[in-house]
Scaffold this motif. Structure first.
Motif, PDB file in Angstrom:
ATOM      1  N   GLN A 173      10.036  13.618  -0.945  1.00  0.00           N
ATOM      2  CA  GLN A 173       8.675  14.139  -0.709  1.00  0.00           C
ATOM      3  C   GLN A 173       7.606  13.155  -1.202  1.00  0.00           C
ATOM      4  O   GLN A 173       6.530  13.057  -0.612  1.00  0.00           O
ATOM      5  CB  GLN A 173       8.506  15.504  -1.394  1.00  0.00           C
ATOM      6  CG  GLN A 173       9.217  16.610  -0.626  1.00  0.00           C
ATOM      7  CD  GLN A 173       9.420  17.873  -1.462  1.00  0.00           C
ATOM      8  OE1 GLN A 173       9.246  17.888  -2.679  1.00  0.00           O
ATOM      9  NE2 GLN A 173       9.812  18.938  -0.792  1.00  0.00           N
ATOM     10  N   VAL A 174       7.921  12.427  -2.278  1.00  0.00           N
ATOM     11  CA  VAL A 174       6.995  11.394  -2.748  1.00  0.00           C
ATOM     12  C   VAL A 174       6.813  10.338  -1.648  1.00  0.00           C
ATOM     13  O   VAL A 174       5.690   9.952  -1.301  1.00  0.00           O
ATOM     14  CB  VAL A 174       7.501  10.745  -4.065  1.00  0.00           C
ATOM     15  CG1 VAL A 174       6.765   9.448  -4.358  1.00  0.00           C
ATOM     16  CG2 VAL A 174       7.335  11.722  -5.228  1.00  0.00           C
ATOM     17  N   VAL A 175       7.932   9.894  -1.062  1.00  0.00           N
ATOM     18  CA  VAL A 175       7.853   8.896   0.019  1.00  0.00           C
ATOM     19  C   VAL A 175       7.080   9.469   1.213  1.00  0.00           C
ATOM     20  O   VAL A 175       6.247   8.787   1.823  1.00  0.00           O
ATOM     21  CB  VAL A 175       9.272   8.439   0.441  1.00  0.00           C
ATOM     22  CG1 VAL A 175       9.203   7.489   1.631  1.00  0.00           C
ATOM     23  CG2 VAL A 175       9.983   7.772  -0.724  1.00  0.00           C
ATOM     24  N   TRP A 206       4.686  11.746   1.200  1.00  0.00           N
ATOM     25  CA  TRP A 206       3.250  11.721   0.874  1.00  0.00           C
ATOM     26  C   TRP A 206       2.702  10.289   0.955  1.00  0.00           C
ATOM     27  O   TRP A 206       1.642  10.050   1.531  1.00  0.00           O
ATOM     28  CB  TRP A 206       3.017  12.224  -0.550  1.00  0.00           C
ATOM     29  CG  TRP A 206       2.734  13.675  -0.753  1.00  0.00           C
ATOM     30  CD1 TRP A 206       3.589  14.597  -1.275  1.00  0.00           C
ATOM     31  CD2 TRP A 206       1.500  14.375  -0.512  1.00  0.00           C
ATOM     32  NE1 TRP A 206       2.959  15.816  -1.371  1.00  0.00           N
ATOM     33  CE2 TRP A 206       1.680  15.713  -0.904  1.00  0.00           C
ATOM     34  CE3 TRP A 206       0.265  13.996   0.000  1.00  0.00           C
ATOM     35  CZ2 TRP A 206       0.666  16.674  -0.817  1.00  0.00           C
ATOM     36  CZ3 TRP A 206      -0.742  14.952   0.100  1.00  0.00           C
ATOM     37  CH2 TRP A 206      -0.526  16.266  -0.299  1.00  0.00           C
ATOM     38  N   LEU A 207       3.409   9.355   0.314  1.00  0.00           N
ATOM     39  CA  LEU A 207       2.881   7.988   0.219  1.00  0.00           C
ATOM     40  C   LEU A 207       2.742   7.350   1.598  1.00  0.00           C
ATOM     41  O   LEU A 207       1.742   6.692   1.888  1.00  0.00           O
ATOM     42  CB  LEU A 207       3.761   7.111  -0.683  1.00  0.00           C
ATOM     43  CG  LEU A 207       3.779   7.452  -2.178  1.00  0.00           C
ATOM     44  CD1 LEU A 207       4.673   6.473  -2.935  1.00  0.00           C
ATOM     45  CD2 LEU A 207       2.367   7.419  -2.775  1.00  0.00           C
ATOM     46  N   ASN A 208       3.752   7.550   2.447  1.00  0.00           N
ATOM     47  CA  ASN A 208       3.673   6.973   3.801  1.00  0.00           C
ATOM     48  C   ASN A 208       2.462   7.512   4.533  1.00  0.00           C
ATOM     49  O   ASN A 208       1.722   6.776   5.185  1.00  0.00           O
ATOM     50  CB  ASN A 208       4.927   7.315   4.615  1.00  0.00           C
ATOM     51  CG  ASN A 208       6.094   6.435   4.262  1.00  0.00           C
ATOM     52  OD1 ASN A 208       5.977   5.548   3.414  1.00  0.00           O
ATOM     53  ND2 ASN A 208       7.222   6.677   4.877  1.00  0.00           N
ATOM     54  N   TRP A 209       2.300   8.813   4.434  1.00  0.00           N
ATOM     55  CA  TRP A 209       1.220   9.485   5.151  1.00  0.00           C
ATOM     56  C   TRP A 209      -0.144   9.012   4.641  1.00  0.00           C
ATOM     57  O   TRP A 209      -1.016   8.608   5.410  1.00  0.00           O
ATOM     58  CB  TRP A 209       1.403  10.997   4.954  1.00  0.00           C
ATOM     59  CG  TRP A 209       0.548  11.883   5.771  1.00  0.00           C
ATOM     60  CD1 TRP A 209       0.347  11.820   7.112  1.00  0.00           C
ATOM     61  CD2 TRP A 209      -0.222  12.981   5.286  1.00  0.00           C
ATOM     62  NE1 TRP A 209      -0.498  12.823   7.497  1.00  0.00           N
ATOM     63  CE2 TRP A 209      -0.856  13.557   6.402  1.00  0.00           C
ATOM     64  CE3 TRP A 209      -0.417  13.554   4.027  1.00  0.00           C
ATOM     65  CZ2 TRP A 209      -1.691  14.666   6.296  1.00  0.00           C
ATOM     66  CZ3 TRP A 209      -1.233  14.665   3.924  1.00  0.00           C
ATOM     67  CH2 TRP A 209      -1.865  15.210   5.048  1.00  0.00           C
ATOM     68  N   LEU A 210      -0.303   9.043   3.303  1.00  0.00           N
ATOM     69  CA  LEU A 210      -1.604   8.700   2.720  1.00  0.00           C
ATOM     70  C   LEU A 210      -1.958   7.232   2.909  1.00  0.00           C
ATOM     71  O   LEU A 210      -3.128   6.886   3.045  1.00  0.00           O
ATOM     72  CB  LEU A 210      -1.616   9.029   1.216  1.00  0.00           C
ATOM     73  CG  LEU A 210      -1.581  10.509   0.845  1.00  0.00           C
ATOM     74  CD1 LEU A 210      -1.443  10.664  -0.668  1.00  0.00           C
ATOM     75  CD2 LEU A 210      -2.840  11.226   1.326  1.00  0.00           C
ATOM     76  N   SER A 211      -0.958   6.365   2.893  1.00  0.00           N
ATOM     77  CA  SER A 211      -1.285   4.934   2.890  1.00  0.00           C
ATOM     78  C   SER A 211      -1.384   4.347   4.292  1.00  0.00           C
ATOM     79  O   SER A 211      -1.852   3.228   4.447  1.00  0.00           O
ATOM     80  CB  SER A 211      -0.245   4.158   2.073  1.00  0.00           C
ATOM     81  OG  SER A 211       0.999   4.213   2.716  1.00  0.00           O
TER      82      SER A 211
END
Ligand SMILES: N[C@@H](CCC(=O)N[C@@H](CS)C(=O)NCC(=O)O)C(=O)O
Length: 210
Positions: A94-96, A98-103
């Motif tokens: 889930q961290v990955v 979020w990070l993919n989406w946000l960045s």
């Protein structure tokens, strides 16, 4: 002895997230402050470090890292004692997520809104591109608000490397002219972030308020 870690950052930009995480870890690190407005990211000296011309960049003893998601994952994995990732595989995924989406997705929508000239030289099309960007940003911000419902932190019960990314995009909501009081869960998340000494230290160094 100089630290093997050096962060290239521009105040108030995506480099804020690794900046917070470096302060959370608490090891000495060096900083190189750049001004995107003044063209520092276009300079040959910086392009030699990151040919993509973007911050953040982290110089490490093991090489140069670009992309906020890669830098954040590196710091979390390199310093496991800080517990900057959830323990469970699903939480880490889930961290990955979020990070993919946000960045990637959000900066693309923000670019439509703020930099329409990057997409066409046709000035007459710029207003339409900006309107599309604004609509995309609004829908994006609503999705973040939904995902933060009934949560203190973005993933699991723990502060993770995702949280400072959310804080900087909260600031960008103001800059995009969004009424951030319409995002109460995200507002509460930002208030929780402001209680962390590492966050206060980073805000002070970058001379910004969120
Ligand atoms: N996908 C990249 C995006 C980085 C990015 O867009 N950085 C912006 C600041 S938020 C930048 O350095 N812009 C400089 C420029 O376009 O000259 C990441 O996650 O690191």
């Amino acid at each position: 002895m100089s630290s093997p870690l050096m962060l290239y950052y521009c105040p108030g930009h995506m480099s804020f997230a690794p900046h917070v995480i470096l302060n959370e870890i608490g090891l000495p690190f060096e900083r190189r402050c750049l001004s995107i407005k003044s063209g520092d990211t276009a300079q040959a000296e910086f392009r030699a470090v990151n040919p993509k011309g973007k911050v953040p960049v982290l110089k490490t003893a093991e090489g140069i890292l670009t992309e906020s998601s890669a830098i954040l994952m590196y710091l979390a994995l390199r310093y496991p004692g800080e517990h900057l990732l959830p323990d469970a595989a699903v939480g880490q995924a889930q961290v990955v997520e979020w990070l993919n989406w946000l960045s990637s997705m959000l900066p693309a929508s923000i670019a439509l809104r703020l930099h329409p000239y990057r997409f066409t030289d046709e000035q007459s099309a710029w207003a339409g591109i900006q309107a599309r960007g604004q609509a995309e940003c609004e829908s994006f911000y609503q999705m973040v608000e939904q995902k933060l419902q009934h949560k203190t932190w973005a993933v699991s019960e723990r502060f993770t490397v995702v949280d400072p990314m959310l804080m900087i995009f909260y600031r960008w909501g103001d800059l995009l002219g969004l009424d951030m009081s319409a995002f109460p869960c995200w507002q509460r998340h930002t208030e929780n972030m402001r209680k962390r000494p590492a966050v206060l230290k980073t805000l002070a160094t970058e001379e910004i308020t969120i």
